[in-house]
Design a protein around this motif. Structure first.
Motif, PDB file in Angstrom:
ATOM      1  N   TYR A 110      -1.222  42.965  27.921  1.00 28.79           N
ATOM      2  CA  TYR A 110      -1.967  43.318  26.711  1.00 28.79           C
ATOM      3  C   TYR A 110      -3.420  42.859  26.838  1.00 28.79           C
ATOM      4  CZ  TYR A 110      -3.677  43.100  21.931  1.00 28.79           C
ATOM      5  OH  TYR A 110      -4.458  43.239  20.803  1.00 28.79           O
ATOM      6  N   ALA A 111      -3.613  41.604  27.215  1.00 25.24           N
ATOM      7  CA  ALA A 111      -4.959  41.039  27.303  1.00 25.24           C
ATOM      8  C   ALA A 111      -5.805  41.757  28.345  1.00 25.24           C
ATOM      9  CB  ALA A 111      -4.882  39.548  27.625  1.00 25.24           C
ATOM     10  N   VAL A 112      -5.257  41.957  29.526  1.00 21.36           N
ATOM     11  CA  VAL A 112      -6.017  42.592  30.606  1.00 21.36           C
ATOM     12  C   VAL A 112      -6.346  44.054  30.262  1.00 21.36           C
ATOM     13  CG1 VAL A 112      -5.921  43.316  33.030  1.00 21.36           C
ATOM     14  CG2 VAL A 112      -5.182  41.023  32.383  1.00 21.36           C
ATOM     15  N   ILE A 113      -5.392  44.760  29.683  1.00 24.06           N
ATOM     16  CA  ILE A 113      -5.636  46.161  29.309  1.00 24.06           C
ATOM     17  C   ILE A 113      -6.719  46.236  28.229  1.00 24.06           C
ATOM     18  CG2 ILE A 113      -4.622  48.206  28.214  1.00 24.06           C
ATOM     19  CD1 ILE A 113      -1.956  47.386  29.683  1.00 24.06           C
ATOM     20  N   GLN A 114      -6.628  45.378  27.226  1.00 20.48           N
ATOM     21  CA  GLN A 114      -7.646  45.392  26.167  1.00 20.48           C
ATOM     22  C   GLN A 114      -9.044  45.138  26.744  1.00 20.48           C
ATOM     23  OE1 GLN A 114      -7.691  46.283  23.119  1.00 20.48           O
ATOM     24  NE2 GLN A 114      -5.573  46.270  22.464  1.00 20.48           N
ATOM     25  N   ILE A 115      -9.161  44.127  27.583  1.00 20.86           N
ATOM     26  CA  ILE A 115     -10.467  43.792  28.167  1.00 20.86           C
ATOM     27  C   ILE A 115     -10.953  44.920  29.065  1.00 20.86           C
ATOM     28  CG2 ILE A 115     -11.656  42.218  29.744  1.00 20.86           C
ATOM     29  CD1 ILE A 115      -9.837  39.975  28.472  1.00 20.86           C
ATOM     30  N   SER A 116     -10.063  45.493  29.870  1.00 20.56           N
ATOM     31  CA  SER A 116     -10.481  46.571  30.783  1.00 20.56           C
ATOM     32  C   SER A 116     -10.880  47.831  30.017  1.00 20.56           C
ATOM     33  CB  SER A 116      -9.396  46.885  31.807  1.00 20.56           C
ATOM     34  OG  SER A 116      -8.276  47.452  31.176  1.00 20.56           O
ATOM     35  N   LEU A 117     -10.363  47.995  28.790  1.00 20.17           N
ATOM     36  CA  LEU A 117     -10.741  49.145  27.964  1.00 20.17           C
ATOM     37  C   LEU A 117     -11.983  48.866  27.116  1.00 20.17           C
ATOM     38  CD1 LEU A 117      -7.225  50.432  26.845  1.00 20.17           C
ATOM     39  CD2 LEU A 117      -8.790  51.469  28.497  1.00 20.17           C
ATOM     40  N   GLY A 118     -12.575  47.681  27.299  1.00 20.04           N
ATOM     41  CA  GLY A 118     -13.843  47.397  26.641  1.00 20.04           C
ATOM     42  C   GLY A 118     -13.769  46.542  25.385  1.00 20.04           C
ATOM     43  N   THR A 119     -12.587  46.083  24.992  1.00 18.92           N
ATOM     44  CA  THR A 119     -12.493  45.200  23.825  1.00 18.92           C
ATOM     45  C   THR A 119     -13.152  43.874  24.180  1.00 18.92           C
ATOM     46  OG1 THR A 119     -10.394  46.222  23.212  1.00 18.92           O
ATOM     47  CG2 THR A 119     -10.923  44.120  22.165  1.00 18.92           C
TER      48      THR A 119
END
Length: 157
Positions: A110-119
């Motif tokens: 969850y964390a890595v996907i959110q950050i990689s999507l620009g959150t």
């Protein structure tokens, strides 16, 4: 897409991927914890077991649908911590995944996907109910594609 012999385990696992909640918080999640916000979206009001942090967290419609039919009592009825051991490993293996995956890995995803999507990291930190943003920065270091993108943003040409 791989079927799981324990449907509630699959639902809770995917819910963890979409919310970043810990297994301890998913196990105690009750339908009374859900509310509709002023924006007409759904929120979960929790007090996390690990950090005892109180939080009101928005969840997506898709995450809400993983909870099943609205009811009373526990959301993921029948889910036990022991299911996150052998049954989870079995489901992961049946999916053809050979990497060691624990339930906590869904929180990392969850964390890595959110950050990689620009959150931004501050928002991810709040969604994960981290007490300090430095804890969340560990995930930011894993997102090399963003580093590459940043390196290429400035050009003299």
């Amino acid at each position: 897409a791989t079927p799981c012999k324990i449907p509630v385990l699959k639902q809770a696992s995917l819910f963890a991927c979409m919310t970043g909640l810990r297994i301890s918080d998913i196990l105690k999640l009750d339908w009374r914890d859900f509310e509709v916000g002023p924006d007409q979206g759904y929120y979960i009001r929790i007090c996390t077991e690990k950090t005892e942090t109180e939080a009101t967290l928005p969840i997506s419609q898709e995450a809400l649908e993983l909870c099943g039919e609205w009811g009373t009592g526990k959301v993921f009825k029948g889910l036990t911590r022991s299911m996150t051991h052998h049954p989870l490993k079995q489901w992961i293996a049946e999916a053809g995944i050979r990497k060691r995956i624990t339930f906590h890995c869904f929180r990392h995803s969850y964390a890595v996907i959110q950050i990689s999507l620009g959150t931004d990291i501050y928002t991810v930190s709040k969604m994960l109910t981290h007490k300090n943003v430095t804890t969340t920065q560990i995930y930011a270091d894993l997102v090399n594609s963003k580093k590459r993108e940043t390196a290429n943003k400035i050009s003299l040409k």
